[in-house]
Design an enzyme around this catalytic site. Sequence first.
Site, PDB file in Angstrom:
ATOM      1  NE  ARG A  69       2.747 -12.714   9.802  1.00 25.61           N
ATOM      2  CZ  ARG A  69       2.332 -11.810   9.252  1.00 25.61           C
ATOM      3  NH1 ARG A  69       1.767 -10.680   9.796  1.00 25.61           N
ATOM      4  NH2 ARG A  69       3.134 -11.588   7.938  1.00 25.61           N
TER       5      ARG A  69
ATOM      6  NE  ARG B 277       0.710  -3.616  11.231  1.00 26.97           N
ATOM      7  CZ  ARG B 277       0.937  -4.836  10.922  1.00 26.97           C
ATOM      8  NH1 ARG B 277       1.626  -5.072   9.658  1.00 26.97           N
ATOM      9  NH2 ARG B 277       0.755  -5.994  11.600  1.00 26.97           N
TER      10      ARG B 277
ATOM     11  CD  GLN C 222      -0.150  -2.904   6.646  1.00 26.91           C
ATOM     12  OE1 GLN C 222       0.688  -3.731   7.127  1.00 26.91           O
ATOM     13  NE2 GLN C 222       0.063  -1.835   6.445  1.00 26.91           N
TER      14      GLN C 222
ATOM     15  CG  ASP D  91       0.051  -6.850  -0.410  1.00 23.47           C
ATOM     16  OD1 ASP D  91       1.530  -6.821  -0.263  1.00 23.47           O
ATOM     17  OD2 ASP D  91      -0.774  -7.571  -0.018  1.00 23.47           O
TER      18      ASP D  91
ATOM     19  CB  CYS E 207       1.052  -3.760   3.533  1.00 21.63           C
ATOM     20  SG  CYS E 207       0.959  -5.189   2.182  1.00 21.63           S
TER      21      CYS E 207
ATOM     22  CG  HIS F  16      -2.876  -7.885   7.122  1.00 20.39           C
ATOM     23  ND1 HIS F  16      -2.738  -7.766   8.604  1.00 20.39           N
ATOM     24  CD2 HIS F  16      -1.198  -7.728   6.548  1.00 20.39           C
ATOM     25  CE1 HIS F  16      -1.326  -7.473   8.981  1.00 20.39           C
ATOM     26  NE2 HIS F  16      -0.670  -7.503   7.721  1.00 20.39           N
TER      27      HIS F  16
END
Length: 301
Positions: A101, A288, A131, A220, A260, A128
């Site tokens: 990450r 996830r 996700q 988001d 998300c 991402h």
Amino acid sequence: MKKDFLTIMDLDSNEVMRIIKRAAELKSGKDSSLCPLIGKSVGLIFEKSSTRTRVSFEVGIYQLGGQTVTLKTDDIQMGRGETVADTARTLSRYLDAVAIRTFEQARLEEFAANASIPVINALSDQHHPCQALADLLTVYEKKGSIKGIRMAYVGDGNNVANSLIEAAARTGMGLALACPDGYGPDSNVLNRANAEASVPITVANNPKEAVKDADVIYTDVWVSMGQEDEKQKRMQDFKGYQVNSSLLSHANPNAIVMHCLPAYRGFEISEEVMDSSASVVFDQAENRLHAQKSLLEYLLS
């Protein structure tokens, strides 16, 4: 030959659907006694703070029989100047895979180029993909299919938007994005995706037009990690892009709402919608875990 997962485009259409369908099986409890990662160790490198990514990876790896080695860059030599390449070569001697990450996508690509083990993008500033896998799983379980479903994304054309664009291209899902001027998705990502998409992926400014007849509405945060200095300007620029009851009235009556997380209630999404029966954000967060378990099984089995 090792396989990396740095963007959705690292998987072809068949691979994406294989992972999604397998994730649904794992979520249902099928083959729950199998431990495909037994004896394997997966490194998790975090250069950004994390809740869902860290917990879902650590728990998922444990449930698959493996172990995690969680590292913050401040705790390892890469945080003191050791090169990305040298770190990748070294960790490849200890680990079976690594999820990172981080900030720049180029940093991930450099790590992957020098690692002899699979490298997973657990979030970068540009993409991402983990996700997006969870998002596809959520659409699949809530709508019964992905191809032909129409999604509207309202807000910042950020890393999540870029990965959703690629996911739409790989699955035949329709996608319309509504972003303020200057906040659209990466043009290279959009052009590449549209070159192979069976349904054109569109970007415009009007949220009402984007959500018209949509089956899924997605949003988001307006201010992502690393953009805190832009907060006041962004809050002004994104006025009119809130997902609220008024906006939902333009979508299909049975449309679901996705986010998300983390969500900033009252900004990109209203409190009322966040807690409504249309909201599937916490199912999406749970997914996830299942999508990443399926991905890890695919990359490491």
